[in-house]
Design a protein around this motif. Sequence first.
Motif, PDB file in Angstrom:
ATOM      1  N   ALA A 178       0.816  -1.220   0.000  1.00 49.82           N
ATOM      2  CA  ALA A 178       0.000   0.000   0.000  1.00 49.82           C
ATOM      3  C   ALA A 178       0.849   1.269   0.000  1.00 49.82           C
ATOM      4  O   ALA A 178       0.309   2.360   0.026  1.00 49.82           O
ATOM      5  N   ALA A 179       2.172   1.130  -0.020  1.00 54.41           N
ATOM      6  CA  ALA A 179       3.096   2.273  -0.092  1.00 54.41           C
ATOM      7  C   ALA A 179       2.856   3.279   1.029  1.00 54.41           C
ATOM      8  O   ALA A 179       2.813   4.483   0.809  1.00 54.41           O
ATOM      9  N   PHE A 487      17.419   5.960 -10.005  1.00 53.44           N
ATOM     10  CA  PHE A 487      17.644   4.573  -9.611  1.00 53.44           C
ATOM     11  C   PHE A 487      17.399   4.411  -8.120  1.00 53.44           C
ATOM     12  O   PHE A 487      17.721   5.299  -7.329  1.00 53.44           O
ATOM     13  N   GLY A 488      16.856   3.254  -7.728  1.00 54.47           N
ATOM     14  CA  GLY A 488      16.851   2.870  -6.327  1.00 54.47           C
ATOM     15  C   GLY A 488      15.614   3.197  -5.533  1.00 54.47           C
ATOM     16  O   GLY A 488      15.595   2.997  -4.313  1.00 54.47           O
ATOM     17  N   GLY A 489      14.557   3.685  -6.174  1.00 49.58           N
ATOM     18  CA  GLY A 489      13.328   3.937  -5.441  1.00 49.58           C
ATOM     19  C   GLY A 489      12.590   2.644  -5.151  1.00 49.58           C
ATOM     20  O   GLY A 489      12.749   1.652  -5.867  1.00 49.58           O
ATOM     21  N   ARG A 490      11.814   2.641  -4.104  1.00 50.93           N
ATOM     22  CA  ARG A 490      10.938   1.502  -3.826  1.00 50.93           C
ATOM     23  C   ARG A 490       9.827   1.951  -2.898  1.00 50.93           C
ATOM     24  O   ARG A 490      10.003   2.879  -2.099  1.00 50.93           O
ATOM     25  N   LYS A 494      10.747  -1.440   2.644  1.00 48.45           N
ATOM     26  CA  LYS A 494      12.101  -0.858   2.585  1.00 48.45           C
ATOM     27  C   LYS A 494      12.080   0.414   1.742  1.00 48.45           C
ATOM     28  O   LYS A 494      13.021   0.702   1.003  1.00 48.45           O
ATOM     29  N   ALA A 495      11.037   1.188   1.888  1.00 47.05           N
ATOM     30  CA  ALA A 495      10.791   2.346   1.033  1.00 47.05           C
ATOM     31  C   ALA A 495      12.012   3.252   0.916  1.00 47.05           C
ATOM     32  O   ALA A 495      12.731   3.498   1.886  1.00 47.05           O
TER      33      ALA A 495
END
Length: 552
Positions: A178-179, A487-490, A494-495
Amino acid sequence: MYRYDEFDARIVSERVAQFRGQVERRLAGTLLEDEFKPLRLQNGVYLQLHAYMLRVAIPYGQLSGRQLRQLAVVARDYDRGYGHFTTRQNIQFNWVALKDIPDVLAKLAEVEMHAIQTSGNCIRNVTSDHFAGATKDELMDPRPWCEIIRQWSTFHPEFAFLPRKFKIAVTAAEHDRAAIRVHDIGLHIRKRGDVVGFEVHVGGGQGRTPHLATLVNEFVPEAELLDYLEAIMRVYNRFGRRDNKYKARIKILVSELGEGEFRRLVEEEYAAQRPQEKIDLPQAEIDRIHAYFAPPALAEKPATSDAFEALKAEDPEFARWARVNLHPHKTDGYASVTVSLKPVGGLAGDATDAQMMTVAHLAETYAYDDIRVSHAQNLVLPHVALDDLPDVYRELKAAGLHTANESLITDMIVCPGLDYCNLANARSIPVGQAVQQVFADPDYQEDIGRLHINISGCINACGHHHIGHIGILGVDKKGEEFYQITFGGRADEKAAIGSIAGPGLKADDVPSALKRVVDTYRDLRSDKSELFIETLARLGHDPFKEALYAAD
């Protein structure tokens, strides 16, 4: 799912009648656009680049077959034959004539739907895990709390005109779908002994100044949740910036005050609430709303299915779809099905009226009349027996809804961009389609594994580029479109906010540049189980930056 009571039905009906009169005055010229704007925004109506756009609320992303059928009717009779599902689990209609919008809202009211809280400076549609109530990895179903928050926040007099829009998400699974850490408030359901409570994160968001949310409270008991949320909202309403809309989100307030001071103000406000100000949320009411979300009475099934296994053995395409688009269900003999709205070369998140009718039929026939919208712009049938998957697949295939790419590289989040939006300064859709073509081969996609590419056409980040494993942001440079790569967003537990790789690329250069990046990952990963985001974390960004800007 929650059903309207008499008060819900009356409120929505009265709102439709009120807005009908406002539209009539606008069309007659007695209301100017500047006067009409705050009225239409309260009813989910935007003025886009070419036409008015209507955004319809789908609370916590849940639909019945009857509701999806009505959305299909709207698409067919009032739009251009399709709707666009969004990252807030809503649906947008881009071509509805203003004169018809009251009629559309009246049709939606017939099936317990509306467009309230989908725009304006209010608490927006509350979102959740699209596998809620079906997945093995959740502590409990978060949807009842989404509904409680919806009822509390709708028409709340203190929160109708906030400094800016406000977004809340709720999850109950360890793997965050659900971010919650990029929301104004993100809630994670926890338990301490027999007591249900919430881990409260505040101040996340994207846009021109992306922030991850701060953990403000590790455990708020369920009976105290609304009082605690009210304390947060009052601090925001009192201290949030109103002099500059770019600095008006709660993430800026948390950042400027500092985590400690913001937490102190919330606790002070919470402690100052007098008994008569407390929200009465009795356990009986909590139980009543939970009862609406009781799991369906699933027929008992064996843990395996001969028909399912036989078709996998004889049809490689079905076997691939089963590997990629099925999610484990908490009940043996069942699976949750992702219906991808990302065919290669298609428009991400779009579904035609005929496709919506197909999904509605499948939900009613095979999935206990339950449909979800994911924040990745796909649909989900959360409760499907393994025995029924061959029939479900055949109908999806006939409707062009059988793409096997859930969470793979072609399953991209893409905003409408400059093709529709008057805020955008670059196109998103053509770039996304061109990138899809480079990675179109299904074997190639599966070899790459889970890799999220998100594309936004402007800094407002409606395409969530900040939290893509690879993000693409369209920018305008002296009238020419360029695309900045991150690069590297999530977005999960582990946001992280992605880091800018370097100078922007021209649109034609983006697909080949990303192919170099992805092939570099395939060369450098420790083994095929290591995902792109994991290789990136292990090796750092430099090898991928080098690949991005290397000559073809």
